[in-house]
Design an enzyme around this catalytic site. Structure first.
Site, PDB file in Angstrom:
ATOM      1  N   ARG A   1      57.037   8.555  74.489  1.00  0.00           N
ATOM      2  CA  ARG A   1      56.953   8.846  75.918  1.00  0.00           C
ATOM      3  C   ARG A   1      55.853   8.010  76.549  1.00  0.00           C
ATOM      4  NH1 ARG A   1      58.025  13.879  73.597  1.00  0.00           N
ATOM      5  NH2 ARG A   1      59.751  15.052  74.537  1.00  0.00           N
TER       6      ARG A   1
ATOM      7  N   PRO B   1      62.758  18.372  84.423  1.00  0.00           N
ATOM      8  CA  PRO B   1      62.138  19.607  84.894  1.00  0.00           C
ATOM      9  C   PRO B   1      61.297  20.246  83.789  1.00  0.00           C
ATOM     10  CG  PRO B   1      64.443  19.506  85.553  1.00  0.00           C
ATOM     11  CD  PRO B   1      64.217  18.375  84.592  1.00  0.00           C
TER      12      PRO B   1
END
Length: 273
Positions: free
Chosen positions: A260, A2
């Protein structure tokens, strides 16, 4: 995970049910999430929730007995239900119950979130070190350009640094850089003033649109009403490796940058030689 739009969506979803309510009990079923859950939370009977706010990815409940800092971690979500409406599940770690029977339930399969008590959230060490909010007037092109000077780090890592600006997580960094036409590996110090102006503009636009859509649901996140976030349906590059770019038809590529996965169009986001 989130990100800012998901936390803002959660805030807007739960606020009407909690604002002005009196806490009857906080039920803690798991003593440790990312950090140990504050013992003070289990002694807040009678505290009134006077306001709710968001700072970066933290949702803050301001009460007459101190503030509660909530972070959704990697997989957390908040739901609203009535007391005794539904038994707690395996991953339902915290219930905040108000005197009128409203329940704020925290679900987190990976247990990377947090519930912390603090006397004043604004003075908590997790909050004081944060950069400006991306949707605020203080996040400007001039600010971003000044902070980028002598920064050799990739621009994607730069805008994901909470010391620079908060809440621009991986999904929205990828989308913003695509909209700005910037390669994610471009050194931050090589940004021009015009590029900073464009980047700030699209970061604000992307985040605002994501909030309107209720955030992005890829796996775990759901809104407090149980619905998914719909921004996933309009993602331009994130998660679209080997698919055609919607703007030029070039195949979207993926590369690990700063540990990432980063998605970009090699044509629309060329890296200057």
């Amino acid at each position: 995970m989130p990100e800012l739009p998901e936390v803002e969506t959660s805030l807007r979803g739960v606020e009407p049910y909690l604002h002005g309510k009196i806490i009857k009990q906080i039920v803690v079923r798991t003593q440790k999430l990312r950090w140990a859950i504050s013992d003070e939370l289990q002694h807040m009977q009678g505290a009134k929730i006077v306001a709710l706010s968001r700072r970066a990815k933290y949702l803050i409940l301001h009460t007459t007995q101190g503030d509660i800092l909530i972070h959704l971690g990697m997989s957390g979500s908040l739901g609203i239900l009535q007391e005794n409406q539904q038994p707690a599940g395996k991953h339902d770690h915290v219930d905040l119950i108000t005197q009128d029977g409203t329940v704020l339930r925290y679900n987190d399969p990976r247990k990377f979130g947090c519930w912390l008590w603090t006397k004043n959230a604004e003075q908590h060490e997790l909050i004081t070190r944060l950069g400006p909010e991306p949707l605020s007037e203080s996040f400007t092109a001039a600010y971003l350009f000044a902070r980028s000077r002598n920064k050799t780090v990739a621009v994607k890592n730069f805008i994901m640094n909470n010391d620079i600006v908060v809440g621009v997580g991986n999904i929205y960094a990828c989308e913003s850089l695509f909209m700005a036409g910037l390669h994610p590996e471009l050194a931050a110090q090589n940004l021009t003033e015009k590029q900073c102006e464009r980047l700030v503009k699209v970061i604000k636009e992307v985040l605002a649109k994501a909030i309107i859509q209720g955030g992005t649901t890829l796996k775990d996140f759901i809104q407090p009403d149980g619905k998914p976030g719909y921004f996933a349906q309009v993602l331009q590059v994130y998660g679209r490796k080997d698919e055609a770019c919607n703007d030029c038809g070039t195949i979207i590529e993926a590369k690990v940058i700063g540990q990432r996965n980063s998605y970009f169009c090699p044509h629309c986001q060329m890296l200057p030689r």
